[in-house]
Write an enzyme that holds these catalytic residues in place. Sequence first.
Site, mmCIF file in Angstrom:
data_model
loop_
_atom_site.group_PDB
_atom_site.id
_atom_site.type_symbol
_atom_site.label_atom_id
_atom_site.label_comp_id
_atom_site.label_asym_id
_atom_site.label_seq_id
_atom_site.Cartn_x
_atom_site.Cartn_y
_atom_site.Cartn_z
ATOM 1 N N CYS A 1 -8.241 2.012 0.085
ATOM 2 C CA CYS A 1 -7.650 1.454 1.302
ATOM 3 C C CYS A 1 -7.791 -0.058 1.230
ATOM 4 O O CYS A 1 -8.892 -0.575 1.070
ATOM 5 C CB CYS A 1 -8.359 1.999 2.531
ATOM 6 S SG CYS A 1 -7.927 1.077 4.013
ATOM 7 N N GLU B 1 -26.130 -1.339 28.358
ATOM 8 C CA GLU B 1 -25.390 -0.508 27.409
ATOM 9 C C GLU B 1 -25.729 0.959 27.679
ATOM 10 O O GLU B 1 -26.866 1.289 27.997
ATOM 11 C CB GLU B 1 -25.783 -0.926 25.982
ATOM 12 C CG GLU B 1 -25.487 0.059 24.886
ATOM 13 C CD GLU B 1 -23.999 0.360 24.695
ATOM 14 O OE1 GLU B 1 -23.185 -0.575 24.714
ATOM 15 O OE2 GLU B 1 -23.679 1.544 24.542
ATOM 16 N N GLN C 1 -19.092 -4.587 15.647
ATOM 17 C CA GLN C 1 -17.726 -5.054 15.357
ATOM 18 C C GLN C 1 -17.395 -4.862 13.873
ATOM 19 O O GLN C 1 -18.236 -5.080 13.016
ATOM 20 C CB GLN C 1 -17.592 -6.528 15.741
ATOM 21 C CG GLN C 1 -17.614 -6.764 17.242
ATOM 22 C CD GLN C 1 -16.319 -6.345 17.934
ATOM 23 O OE1 GLN C 1 -15.427 -5.743 17.342
ATOM 24 N NE2 GLN C 1 -16.231 -6.652 19.216
ATOM 25 N N CYS D 1 -2.513 0.717 9.261
ATOM 26 C CA CYS D 1 -1.822 -0.575 9.326
ATOM 27 C C CYS D 1 -0.487 -0.454 10.044
ATOM 28 O O CYS D 1 0.219 0.534 9.905
ATOM 29 C CB CYS D 1 -1.559 -1.114 7.931
ATOM 30 S SG CYS D 1 -3.056 -1.562 7.047
ATOM 31 N N CYS E 1 -10.561 -5.719 23.880
ATOM 32 C CA CYS E 1 -9.816 -5.253 22.712
ATOM 33 C C CYS E 1 -8.492 -4.607 23.139
ATOM 34 O O CYS E 1 -7.830 -3.984 22.316
ATOM 35 C CB CYS E 1 -10.666 -4.279 21.900
ATOM 36 S SG CYS E 1 -11.239 -2.888 22.853
ATOM 37 N N CYS F 1 0.861 -1.185 0.000
ATOM 38 C CA CYS F 1 0.000 0.000 0.000
ATOM 39 C C CYS F 1 0.894 1.230 0.000
ATOM 40 O O CYS F 1 1.786 1.342 0.843
ATOM 41 C CB CYS F 1 -0.910 0.002 1.221
ATOM 42 S SG CYS F 1 -1.870 1.526 1.371
ATOM 43 N N ASP G 1 -17.742 -6.978 27.735
ATOM 44 C CA ASP G 1 -17.031 -6.569 26.515
ATOM 45 C C ASP G 1 -16.797 -5.065 26.561
ATOM 46 O O ASP G 1 -17.374 -4.316 25.769
ATOM 47 C CB ASP G 1 -17.856 -6.979 25.288
ATOM 48 C CG ASP G 1 -17.138 -6.699 23.983
ATOM 49 O OD1 ASP G 1 -15.953 -6.301 24.008
ATOM 50 O OD2 ASP G 1 -17.773 -6.874 22.926
ATOM 51 N N CYS H 1 -0.106 6.683 6.800
ATOM 52 C CA CYS H 1 -1.411 6.624 7.423
ATOM 53 C C CYS H 1 -1.285 5.809 8.704
ATOM 54 O O CYS H 1 -0.466 4.927 8.809
ATOM 55 C CB CYS H 1 -2.374 5.999 6.422
ATOM 56 S SG CYS H 1 -3.538 4.822 7.048
HETATM 57 N N1 SAH Z 1 -20.635 -6.269 23.032
HETATM 58 C C1 SAH Z 1 -20.877 -5.399 21.928
HETATM 59 C C2 SAH Z 1 -20.272 -4.015 22.083
HETATM 60 C C3 SAH Z 1 -18.863 -3.926 22.598
HETATM 61 S S1 SAH Z 1 -18.086 -2.331 22.478
HETATM 62 C C4 SAH Z 1 -20.432 -6.056 20.635
HETATM 63 O O1 SAH Z 1 -19.723 -7.047 20.644
HETATM 64 O O2 SAH Z 1 -20.800 -5.547 19.574
HETATM 65 C C5 SAH Z 1 -18.302 -1.629 24.031
HETATM 66 C C6 SAH Z 1 -19.667 -1.043 24.268
HETATM 67 O O3 SAH Z 1 -19.673 -0.506 25.583
HETATM 68 C C7 SAH Z 1 -20.059 0.098 23.349
HETATM 69 O O4 SAH Z 1 -21.317 -0.176 22.797
HETATM 70 C C8 SAH Z 1 -20.141 1.317 24.276
HETATM 71 O O5 SAH Z 1 -21.165 2.231 23.912
HETATM 72 C C9 SAH Z 1 -20.461 0.675 25.602
HETATM 73 N N2 SAH Z 1 -20.073 1.411 26.793
HETATM 74 C C10 SAH Z 1 -19.017 2.252 26.970
HETATM 75 N N3 SAH Z 1 -18.966 2.692 28.239
HETATM 76 C C11 SAH Z 1 -20.001 2.113 28.900
HETATM 77 C C12 SAH Z 1 -20.450 2.166 30.246
HETATM 78 N N4 SAH Z 1 -19.823 2.895 31.171
HETATM 79 N N5 SAH Z 1 -21.542 1.451 30.582
HETATM 80 C C13 SAH Z 1 -22.186 0.686 29.661
HETATM 81 N N6 SAH Z 1 -21.785 0.597 28.357
HETATM 82 C C14 SAH Z 1 -20.707 1.302 27.981
#
Ligand code: SAH
Length: 460
Positions: free
Chosen positions: A168, A342, A292, A89, A417, A80, A390, A86
């Site tokens: 990209c 959420e 995701q 990557c 992540c 690339c 998550d 950028c």
């Molecule tokens: N489990 C989902 C999203 C994961 S990303 C999936 O796999 O698609 C993390 C998420 O946490 C996001 O949607 C974000 O808006 C949310 N988030 C961030 N801070 C938060 C908090 N303090 N309480 C609840 N949710 C939160």
Amino acid sequence: MKSSNREAALSKNEMVHLDITGMTTDGNGVGRCRNMAVFVPNTAIGDHACVRIIKTAKTYAIGKLLSLPRPSPDRMEADCPHFLQCGGCAFRHIRYPAELQIKEQRVRDALSRIGGLDAFPVQPIVGAQETDHYRNKAQLPISRGTDGELKLGFYAYHSHRVVPCEQCPLQPAVFDRAMQVFRDWERDFPQEVYDEATGRGCLRHLYLREARATGEVMVCVVANADALNGEDALAERLRDAIPGLQSVILNTNRERTNVILGKDCRTIWGESMITDVLCGLRFEISPLSFYQVNHDQTQRLYDLVKEYAGLTGAETVLDLYCGTGTIGLTLASAAKALIGVEVIPEAVENARKNAALNGITNAQFLCADAAKAAGELRQSGQLPDVVVLDPPRKGCAPGLVDTIREMAPQKVVYVSCDPATLARDLRLFADAGYGPVALTPVDLFPRTAHVECVTCLVKK
Ligand code: SAH
């Protein structure tokens, strides 16, 4: 005095030879020279490199690669033209199997250095079949070149300078096409470009999403305005160029912030959301909801979550940081009940709709802060058997691990992540009596420095 201290320190502009023996978390090679760590972009483990020192500090130096008297066998030609300009990557110059090894090692290092968890059962990383064109989302900053042309692209590493980019390799061709249409449209309907320094101007970002399984495309313009000059023409041109176009949206962001999206969305044409199919379920995705970015690898990630959760049909599952409900809903048919939490209202709305869309009736979603909601559930005696977590990169909120300990679920499945905050939190879980069953890194972001992990913990 130690002998090493007598060695002359590296000085700026000096030329040195060194072996690259490690990799930083953002993908720079590291070697040692005269007892100093030297960071050299665009190198690979196994390189013997000739380097010019361009910066020195007390304990480290930064080098620029001049030549490679002996290149690493892991090297390949970066394909690339924007690589290293950028900030996207980190690994286009390294063969994929070597990239996977680096990522797996990074996870082990974080567990041991940050968590003090040396014997953690790390499984082999799950590599991707497609290492290019996998992204289903792009957020492209907009600026104007000195030639007057609109520049659409990506920020240079650690900066807000736009590296213009027509193609990209991480994104699908349909995004390249949408960018082209947008640039051409702007030439015919000139708009002011937003200036971060003054807070004036209109166009901020072009934000693109594709539902991989259905081919539906969303084009969202982020602007410091409630309307665009010629917005209907933009929609028409996009419709002509993109057969899967489902939604053209204006997101208004008037804040002087580097948060990309504002709170208000208006549909210029089509639907207000797109629909994807993931793990056999349909999911509606609106501009403000997290989803995701790598469809195929996400399915493998969620399959692992399911395997680790090991549900029998009798369990109540708490899905914290649930976004649009994707993880929990893929588990719901194997559980007695699902509670998702959420903080973004639009995502919660999507999650509820997604449950209905898939005929799932044993799920409820709370719009709240994860730690706060967990505390309230514990107080009201609603105790889950399995907690799925998550969180965003910063990991669990302070106190959340304690609350989970008090709720005493049999299992915790932690999707992360960021290996560093994961390692920190796994230490807290270990101290709270949750021992590891397995941790599997999943390469959700090939060619970039990011790595995702899923961990299964059980109550001891
Ligand atoms: N489990 C989902 C999203 C994961 S990303 C999936 O796999 O698609 C993390 C998420 O946490 C996001 O949607 C974000 O808006 C949310 N988030 C961030 N801070 C938060 C908090 N303090 N309480 C609840 N949710 C939160």
